[in-house]
Design a protein around this motif. Structure first.
Motif, PDB file in Angstrom:
ATOM      1  N   PRO A 176       0.811  -1.229   0.000  1.00 57.96           N
ATOM      2  CA  PRO A 176       0.000   0.000   0.000  1.00 57.96           C
ATOM      3  C   PRO A 176       0.842   1.275   0.000  1.00 57.96           C
ATOM      4  CG  PRO A 176      -0.890  -1.594   1.542  1.00 57.96           C
ATOM      5  CD  PRO A 176       0.404  -2.172   1.061  1.00 57.96           C
ATOM      6  N   PHE A 177       0.380   2.243  -0.797  1.00 54.69           N
ATOM      7  CA  PHE A 177       1.011   3.558  -0.885  1.00 54.69           C
ATOM      8  C   PHE A 177       0.398   4.421   0.210  1.00 54.69           C
ATOM      9  CE2 PHE A 177       1.309   7.773  -3.195  1.00 54.69           C
ATOM     10  CZ  PHE A 177       2.672   7.914  -2.968  1.00 54.69           C
ATOM     11  N   CYS A 178       1.231   4.892   1.127  1.00 55.75           N
ATOM     12  CA  CYS A 178       0.713   5.500   2.355  1.00 55.75           C
ATOM     13  C   CYS A 178       1.372   6.836   2.676  1.00 55.75           C
ATOM     14  CB  CYS A 178       0.959   4.567   3.544  1.00 55.75           C
ATOM     15  SG  CYS A 178       0.082   2.995   3.437  1.00 55.75           S
ATOM     16  N   ALA A 179       0.693   7.573   3.533  1.00 55.70           N
ATOM     17  CA  ALA A 179       1.298   8.698   4.236  1.00 55.70           C
ATOM     18  C   ALA A 179       1.883   8.138   5.526  1.00 55.70           C
ATOM     19  CB  ALA A 179       0.263   9.768   4.530  1.00 55.70           C
ATOM     20  N   LEU A 180       3.083   8.569   5.866  1.00 61.66           N
ATOM     21  CA  LEU A 180       3.769   8.058   7.051  1.00 61.66           C
ATOM     22  C   LEU A 180       3.948   9.190   8.054  1.00 61.66           C
ATOM     23  CD1 LEU A 180       6.502   5.996   5.207  1.00 61.66           C
ATOM     24  CD2 LEU A 180       4.406   5.130   6.217  1.00 61.66           C
ATOM     25  N   VAL A 181       3.467   8.948   9.265  1.00 60.10           N
ATOM     26  CA  VAL A 181       3.537   9.983  10.297  1.00 60.10           C
ATOM     27  C   VAL A 181       4.085   9.404  11.591  1.00 60.10           C
ATOM     28  CG1 VAL A 181       1.596  11.266   9.305  1.00 60.10           C
ATOM     29  CG2 VAL A 181       1.177   9.531  11.079  1.00 60.10           C
ATOM     30  N   SER A 182       4.521  10.290  12.458  1.00 60.58           N
ATOM     31  CA  SER A 182       4.958   9.888  13.796  1.00 60.58           C
ATOM     32  C   SER A 182       3.761   9.354  14.579  1.00 60.58           C
ATOM     33  CB  SER A 182       5.558  11.098  14.511  1.00 60.58           C
ATOM     34  OG  SER A 182       5.636  10.865  15.898  1.00 60.58           O
ATOM     35  N   PRO A 183       3.981   8.406  15.496  1.00 60.08           N
ATOM     36  CA  PRO A 183       2.875   7.924  16.344  1.00 60.08           C
ATOM     37  C   PRO A 183       2.235   9.048  17.162  1.00 60.08           C
ATOM     38  CG  PRO A 183       4.765   6.453  16.510  1.00 60.08           C
ATOM     39  CD  PRO A 183       5.236   7.656  15.745  1.00 60.08           C
ATOM     40  N   ARG A 184       2.949  10.152  17.314  1.00 59.42           N
ATOM     41  CA  ARG A 184       2.414  11.275  18.083  1.00 59.42           C
ATOM     42  C   ARG A 184       1.603  12.243  17.224  1.00 59.42           C
ATOM     43  NH1 ARG A 184       7.677  10.751  19.001  1.00 59.42           N
ATOM     44  NH2 ARG A 184       8.159  12.663  17.848  1.00 59.42           N
ATOM     45  N   HIS A 185       1.543  11.998  15.941  1.00 61.53           N
ATOM     46  CA  HIS A 185       0.827  12.899  15.027  1.00 61.53           C
ATOM     47  C   HIS A 185      -0.674  12.849  15.298  1.00 61.53           C
ATOM     48  CE1 HIS A 185      -0.568  14.643  11.205  1.00 61.53           C
ATOM     49  NE2 HIS A 185       0.660  15.124  11.065  1.00 61.53           N
ATOM     50  N   ALA A 186      -1.324  13.968  15.048  1.00 61.84           N
ATOM     51  CA  ALA A 186      -2.766  14.068  15.318  1.00 61.84           C
ATOM     52  C   ALA A 186      -3.574  13.073  14.500  1.00 61.84           C
ATOM     53  CB  ALA A 186      -3.243  15.490  15.044  1.00 61.84           C
ATOM     54  N   LEU A 187      -3.078  12.680  13.332  1.00 57.16           N
ATOM     55  CA  LEU A 187      -3.818  11.749  12.466  1.00 57.16           C
ATOM     56  C   LEU A 187      -3.371  10.299  12.640  1.00 57.16           C
ATOM     57  CD1 LEU A 187      -3.816  13.857   9.155  1.00 57.16           C
ATOM     58  CD2 LEU A 187      -5.777  13.433  10.653  1.00 57.16           C
ATOM     59  N   ALA A 188      -2.472  10.041  13.575  1.00 54.44           N
ATOM     60  CA  ALA A 188      -1.887   8.702  13.713  1.00 54.44           C
ATOM     61  C   ALA A 188      -2.931   7.629  14.027  1.00 54.44           C
ATOM     62  CB  ALA A 188      -0.810   8.711  14.795  1.00 54.44           C
ATOM     63  N   GLY A 189      -4.057   7.995  14.567  1.00 52.17           N
ATOM     64  CA  GLY A 189      -5.088   7.013  14.882  1.00 52.17           C
ATOM     65  C   GLY A 189      -5.937   6.608  13.700  1.00 52.17           C
ATOM     66  N   GLU A 190      -5.791   7.297  12.571  1.00 55.25           N
ATOM     67  CA  GLU A 190      -6.574   6.971  11.382  1.00 55.25           C
ATOM     68  C   GLU A 190      -5.963   5.773  10.665  1.00 55.25           C
ATOM     69  OE1 GLU A 190      -9.306   8.559  10.509  1.00 55.25           O
ATOM     70  OE2 GLU A 190      -9.182  10.132  12.044  1.00 55.25           O
ATOM     71  N   ARG A 191      -6.826   5.025   9.957  1.00 60.54           N
ATOM     72  CA  ARG A 191      -6.322   3.918   9.146  1.00 60.54           C
ATOM     73  C   ARG A 191      -6.180   4.347   7.699  1.00 60.54           C
ATOM     74  NH1 ARG A 191      -9.215  -1.985   8.108  1.00 60.54           N
ATOM     75  NH2 ARG A 191      -7.569  -2.822   6.742  1.00 60.54           N
ATOM     76  N   ARG A 192      -7.165   5.074   7.213  1.00 59.23           N
ATOM     77  CA  ARG A 192      -7.129   5.614   5.852  1.00 59.23           C
ATOM     78  C   ARG A 192      -7.480   7.091   5.915  1.00 59.23           C
ATOM     79  NH1 ARG A 192      -9.829   0.656   4.914  1.00 59.23           N
ATOM     80  NH2 ARG A 192      -8.659  -0.764   3.535  1.00 59.23           N
ATOM     81  N   ILE A 193      -6.843   7.845   5.029  1.00 62.19           N
ATOM     82  CA  ILE A 193      -7.140   9.279   4.977  1.00 62.19           C
ATOM     83  C   ILE A 193      -7.216   9.731   3.527  1.00 62.19           C
ATOM     84  CG2 ILE A 193      -6.054   9.804   7.201  1.00 62.19           C
ATOM     85  CD1 ILE A 193      -3.646  10.821   5.599  1.00 62.19           C
TER      86      ILE A 193
END
Length: 320
Positions: A176-193
């Protein structure tokens, strides 16, 4: 024409008998064939006669002063010639293997492929060709295609992208082609965006020659967005480190970021867009290039490994 075959029996015929029949057809008669082989004509006549008696067929018939092969005789000659060609091809392959047990094999590889795919393939390759030196050259997709096209490397493994008439490609669905963020990022709890959710974030882009960036640019154009990145870097590892530090959002496949993901330093958010779902990988070689046995072996191993990965991921995703 001289053909050096043993007199062992193959498929019910002696190689010597078939060779004599071939020489008769080639030289236009028994005596001429005997002169070419440096033997007595009676030797040829006796061998051909034994074939005729054993199988109850006529192989030679007189046409004036010449001996002419019958239809079944010509069929046997063609059988002999085809067997000889196969033998020659196999001997050439064996010589290739013998001479190329030591040598060099060049592979152009996109970042993220060596650790996650080549590692398992190379183990089998190294057992088969322990003395072959494998040289890796990294680069963006366009650079790897150019390496293969110009014979700078034997094979390429990279993200899919574009088409080139000089390149033979086997294309597979990538991770899968993804956006990669820190676990502390505000969107880190999302699965798909959706990409639109990232438009105000600090984004990390690759140079335009990279396949992943070409997919990302295509998504941005399709969404008619105007986006300016905060960083551009030409190493996936650098983009991952920046994202893991909470300084931005990187974009690549989950395979390319596997170490950071497994270590819990990054979180992958799958991009919800048709173009992202088309993200692919490819194994490439130049059209018309005869690969060495070692390179041919590695080509087959890479293709099979990619097929297995696609089959496994497709089953996991419920793809029919």
């Amino acid at each position: 024409m001289s053909i050096n075959l043993s007199a062992s029996r193959e498929n019910g015929f002696t190689a010597r008998s078939l060779r004599y029949l071939h020489e008769v057809e080639l030289h236009g008669g028994v005596r001429a064939a005997a002169d070419a082989l440096g033997i007595n004509p009676s030797v040829i006549s006796r061998q051909v006669g034994q074939l005729e008696s054993e199988y109850g067929v006529v192989l030679l018939e007189r046409s004036g002063r010449r001996a002419v092969l019958t239809e079944i005789g010509m069929s046997l000659v063609e059988h002999f010639r085809e067997s000889t060609r196969r033998d020659a091809d196999m001997l050439a392959q064996l010589e290739d293997f013998k001479s190329l047990r030591r040598g060099r094999l060049g592979i152009g590889v996109g970042e993220g492929f060596i650790e996650n795919l080549l590692a398992t393939v190379l183990e089998r390759f190294s057992l088969q060709f322990p003395d072959i030196v494998v040289e890796f050259r990294s680069g963006a997709t366009s650079e790897i295609i150019a390496m293969v096209r110009n014979d700078d490397v034997d094979l390429g493994l990279c993200a899919g992208g574009g088409s080139d008439p000089a390149i033979r490609a086997r294309v597979f669905r990538a991770a899968p082609f993804c956006a990669l963020v820190s676990p502390r990022h505000a969107l880190a709890g999302e699965r798909r965006i959706r990409f639109e959710q990232l438009r105000d974030q600090r984004l990390i882009f690759m140079p335009e020659r990279f396949g992943v960036q070409q997919y990302l640019d295509a998504i941005i154009r399709a969404e008619r967005l105007s986006v300016t990145p905060s960083y551009r870097c030409d190493l996936f590892s650098a983009a991952q480190a920046i994202a893991a530090a909470g300084l931005g959002v990187a974009f690549m496949s989950t395979d390319a970021a596997r170490q950071y993901l497994d270590a819990g330093r990054l979180v992958a958010l799958e991009l919800e867009h048709p173009i992202a779902r088309e993200f692919s990988s490819q194994v490439i070689r130049r059209v018309g290039r005869r690969l060495s046995p070692a390179a041919e072996f590695l080509w087959r191993q890479l293709v099979e490994a990619m097929q297995r990965r696609w089959s496994t991921s497709a089953r996991g995703a419920g793809v029919a």
